[in-house]
Design a protein around this motif. Structure first.
Motif, short mmCIF file in Angstrom:
data_model
loop_
_atom_site.label_atom_id
_atom_site.label_comp_id
_atom_site.label_asym_id
_atom_site.label_seq_id
_atom_site.Cartn_x
_atom_site.Cartn_y
_atom_site.Cartn_z
N GLU A 117 -11.91 2.69 -15.78
CA GLU A 117 -11.13 3.27 -14.68
C GLU A 117 -10.15 4.33 -15.16
O GLU A 117 -9.77 5.22 -14.40
CB GLU A 117 -10.38 2.16 -13.93
CG GLU A 117 -11.28 1.32 -13.03
CD GLU A 117 -10.50 0.32 -12.22
OE1 GLU A 117 -10.79 0.20 -11.01
OE2 GLU A 117 -9.61 -0.34 -12.77
N LYS A 141 -4.98 -6.63 -11.56
CA LYS A 141 -5.03 -6.28 -10.14
C LYS A 141 -3.77 -6.77 -9.40
O LYS A 141 -3.85 -7.55 -8.44
CB LYS A 141 -6.29 -6.84 -9.48
CG LYS A 141 -7.57 -6.21 -10.03
CD LYS A 141 -8.80 -6.77 -9.36
CE LYS A 141 -10.05 -5.99 -9.75
NZ LYS A 141 -10.33 -5.95 -11.19
N ASP A 185 -6.95 5.73 -5.27
CA ASP A 185 -8.15 4.93 -4.97
C ASP A 185 -7.85 3.44 -5.13
O ASP A 185 -8.23 2.63 -4.28
CB ASP A 185 -9.28 5.35 -5.91
CG ASP A 185 -10.55 4.56 -5.67
OD1 ASP A 185 -11.06 4.57 -4.54
OD2 ASP A 185 -11.03 3.92 -6.63
N LEU A 186 -7.18 3.08 -6.23
CA LEU A 186 -6.83 1.67 -6.44
C LEU A 186 -5.91 1.16 -5.34
O LEU A 186 -6.04 0.03 -4.87
CB LEU A 186 -6.16 1.52 -7.81
CG LEU A 186 -7.06 1.69 -9.03
CD1 LEU A 186 -6.22 1.81 -10.29
CD2 LEU A 186 -8.04 0.53 -9.14
N GLN A 187 -4.98 2.01 -4.93
CA GLN A 187 -4.06 1.61 -3.87
C GLN A 187 -4.79 1.39 -2.56
O GLN A 187 -4.53 0.41 -1.83
CB GLN A 187 -2.99 2.69 -3.71
CG GLN A 187 -1.83 2.29 -2.80
CD GLN A 187 -0.73 3.34 -2.83
OE1 GLN A 187 -0.98 4.51 -2.58
NE2 GLN A 187 0.49 2.93 -3.13
N ALA A 188 -5.75 2.26 -2.27
CA ALA A 188 -6.51 2.12 -1.02
C ALA A 188 -7.36 0.86 -1.03
O ALA A 188 -7.49 0.17 0.00
CB ALA A 188 -7.39 3.36 -0.82
N ARG A 189 -7.94 0.54 -2.20
CA ARG A 189 -8.84 -0.62 -2.28
C ARG A 189 -8.09 -1.94 -2.36
O ARG A 189 -8.53 -2.95 -1.81
CB ARG A 189 -9.76 -0.47 -3.49
CG ARG A 189 -10.88 0.55 -3.26
CD ARG A 189 -11.93 0.50 -4.34
NE ARG A 189 -11.49 1.16 -5.56
CZ ARG A 189 -11.40 0.58 -6.74
NH1 ARG A 189 -11.69 -0.70 -6.86
NH2 ARG A 189 -11.03 1.27 -7.80
N HIS A 190 -6.96 -1.93 -3.07
CA HIS A 190 -6.26 -3.20 -3.32
C HIS A 190 -4.93 -3.32 -2.59
O HIS A 190 -4.25 -4.32 -2.75
CB HIS A 190 -6.04 -3.38 -4.82
CG HIS A 190 -7.30 -3.33 -5.62
ND1 HIS A 190 -8.29 -4.27 -5.51
CD2 HIS A 190 -7.74 -2.44 -6.56
CE1 HIS A 190 -9.29 -3.98 -6.34
NE2 HIS A 190 -8.97 -2.87 -6.98
N LYS A 191 -4.54 -2.29 -1.83
CA LYS A 191 -3.29 -2.29 -1.07
C LYS A 191 -2.08 -2.53 -1.98
O LYS A 191 -1.10 -3.17 -1.57
CB LYS A 191 -3.34 -3.37 0.04
CG LYS A 191 -4.56 -3.31 0.94
CD LYS A 191 -4.66 -1.97 1.64
CE LYS A 191 -5.88 -1.90 2.56
NZ LYS A 191 -6.11 -0.55 3.10
N GLY A 205 0.78 -1.22 0.00
CA GLY A 205 0.00 0.00 0.00
C GLY A 205 0.81 1.27 0.00
O GLY A 205 0.26 2.37 0.09
#
Length: 544
Positions: free
Chosen positions: A413, A445, A472-478, A314
């Motif tokens: 996206e 992903k 956002d992607l980093q927050a959701r998928h770490k 993350g």
């Protein structure tokens, strides 16, 4: 130049329209450009800026492209429909152009001396010692280090920024009356960018050269341009003096562009974030010079010299430095795409000896977005095939419908429509091609992505969107990011920590806020001044 022509604009475009088959790319564009004037064409990717510029030199793919209306007058000469002989005498001589993507503009089979010398030979008749002296002068002018040693280099042997400098040298070779610069500093280091902008200004004052500047960097527009035309969907929506336009924009679209600057900072990492990647003493070297009797090179270039780093799940680590400093080489070594020495551990596993099936499995978790979107996208594959290729390898059990849904999600996206699936890379602008490259990396992903200049070809408004998307992607998928960029505004907006590299070595590292607000090393201070204030750094800070 006649007395009459001195009172006429050097370039006058009236009611210019451009169509590609049934698609209108430019509609009723009009503007004039005087000798010695700098005009900026600004707007998002696909707005018609580059098509307008290419029309001036009649470099569009005719007859597929056509001009339903309009006139382009250069110093009294009508360019639309002009004979090829007339155009050849003007192209590269009286009007020169710096293209956006140097790797696709330079001949991969010819060395630098031959490519720059060709311009001098065709228009000035220079050859031999005189041509070589002029070539060395031009390469030194645009900041190529040790130009004599680079004369025989092929384009692929130069970094992205060095290739762009060669393109600028070719454009300036014959001291043109009009220079069309299509994103001329996109691939340049921040230290060189400020110097090139100063160089263009100096040449203007000395030669009376007009400059048509196409850029998405409004900071450059503020520094360079006297007049500005804002384009949207093939039309000029606002035009005027640069200072007035920046101080009091009238059109809503202009206001949107001026407010779209990447901002903010990386979100705080959770205290329990686990370590995903760790390297120790990474070293990459390349043989240089002719091999002797025993097959040994004369010497080695230490492209990455004993670099150690760590990256948590993350987290974003930004890597900054000039072209050739070793940023991309370090990333390729971590991805096991280049041979290196030193330790590389990913998710607790030593991956140095991975091969075959183990390495293929690792590729799903480690993805990359390359710097040159056109060079990394196959021209023979549709966008659906490009984005979905990784799914065929790493997710073969997906049905056709599931695969198409994943591709559509990835395109959405990065703000590309679903009908882009059946089109091909050459049908998109530079910024749109970069979005396709990002979608290709996102579709699997992954846990770790190397982002090599991912926003360099994007408009300011899209840069801000991509930064928010990556957050956002980093927050959701770490996911963890290794973010390589010369745009320090974007680095600051996205990175938790920053590393500064020069000549393969680590100069400074630390928390992003500490490096930006309180840099310790003179080189770091010079980089920040050049990037954020466009102040030219002294020669002692430029890579040699």
């Amino acid at each position: 130049m006649t007395a009459q022509s001195a009172h006429q604009p050097l370039l006058a475009i009236r009611d210019l329209s451009v169509k590609f088959a049934d698609v209108t790319a430019v509609k009723d564009v009009s503007f004039t450009l005087d000798r010695g004037e700098t005009m900026a064409l600004v707007g998002e990717s696909g707005s018609g800026k580059s098509v307008t510029a290419l029309s001036i030199l009649q470099l569009l793919p005719y007859p597929r492209a056509s001009h339903p209306s309009g006139s382009i007058i250069f110093d009294g000469q009508e360019m639309v429909g002009a004979k090829e002989r007339t155009l050849r005498a003007i192209r590269g001589n009286r009007i020169s152009m710096i293209f956006q993507e140097p790797m696709t503009s330079l001949n991969p089979l010819h060395n630098i001396e031959k490519q720059v010398g060709e311009v001098l030979l065709l228009h000035k008749g220079l050859r031999g010692a005189k041509a070589r002296a002029r070539i060395l002068e031009l390469l030194e002018l645009v900041g190529i280090p040790d130009p004599a040693s680079r004369l025989k280099a092929l384009p692929h042997e130069l970094s992205g920024g060095q290739r762009q400098r060669v393109m600028i040298a070719m454009a300036l070779a014959n001291e043109p009356e009009l220079l069309i610069a299509d994103e001329p500093t996109t691939a340049l280091d921040v230290t060189i960018q400020a110097q090139i902008l100063e160089l263009l200004k100096d040449l203007q004052s000395k030669l009376g050269m007009a400059l048509l500047l196409i850029t998405h960097d409004l900071q450059i527009v503020q520094k360079m341009a006297q007049t500005v035309c804002v384009m949207k969907d093939g039309e000029i929506v606002e035009a005027g003096q640069a200072r007035a336009l920046f101080d009091d924009p009238k059109h809503d679209y202009t206001k949107k562009l001026l407010s779209a600057v990447p901002s903010g900072e990386a979100p705080a990492l959770p205290e329990n974030a686990t370590e995903l990647l760790e390297t120790s003493n990474i070293h990459v070297q390349f043989p240089i010079g002719r091999k002797g009797i025993l097959g040994r090179p004369d010497h080695y270039l230490h492209a990455v010299d004993q670099i150690s780093l760590s990256l948590k799940q993350g987290e974003t680590l930004g890597i900054v430095g000039e072209s050739g400093s070793g940023k991309t080489t370090l990333a390729m070594a971590i991805l096991r795409l280049l041979k290196s020495t030193g330790d590389i551990r990913f998710a607790g596993q030593d991956i140095r000896d991975f091969s075959g099936a183990d390495l293929r499995k690792l590729r799903r978790d480690m993805q990359v977005v390359f710097q040159d979107p056109f060079g990394s996208l196959s021209p023979r594959m549709s966008i659906a095939q490009i984005v979905g290729e990784g799914l065929e390898i790493h997710a073969p059990d997906l049905t056709q419908g599931e695969r198409e849904a994943r591709i559509a999600e990835a395109l959405d996206e990065v703000d590309l429509p679903q009908n882009a699936m059946d089109r091909y890379p050459h049908e998109f602008s530079g910024g749109q091609r970069q979005r396709i490259s990002i979608a290709r990396a996102l579709v699997l992903k992954p846990r770790f992505i190397v982002l090599d200049e991912p926003t360099s070809a994007l408009d300011m408004s899209v840069q801000a969107q991509i930064v928010e998307l990556l957050r956002d992607l980093q927050a959701r998928h770490k996911m963890a990011y290794l973010f390589i960029s010369h745009d320090l505004r974007v680095v600051r907006a996205l990175s938790h920590r920053v590393m500064v590299m020069k000549n393969g070595k680590l100069v400074e590292s630390g928390a992003a806020a500490d490096v930006f607000d309180n840099p310790q090393q003179p080189y770091t201070k010079a980089l920040l001044a050049a990037a954020l204030d466009l102040k030219a750094a002294g020669k002692e800070f430029v890579r040699n």
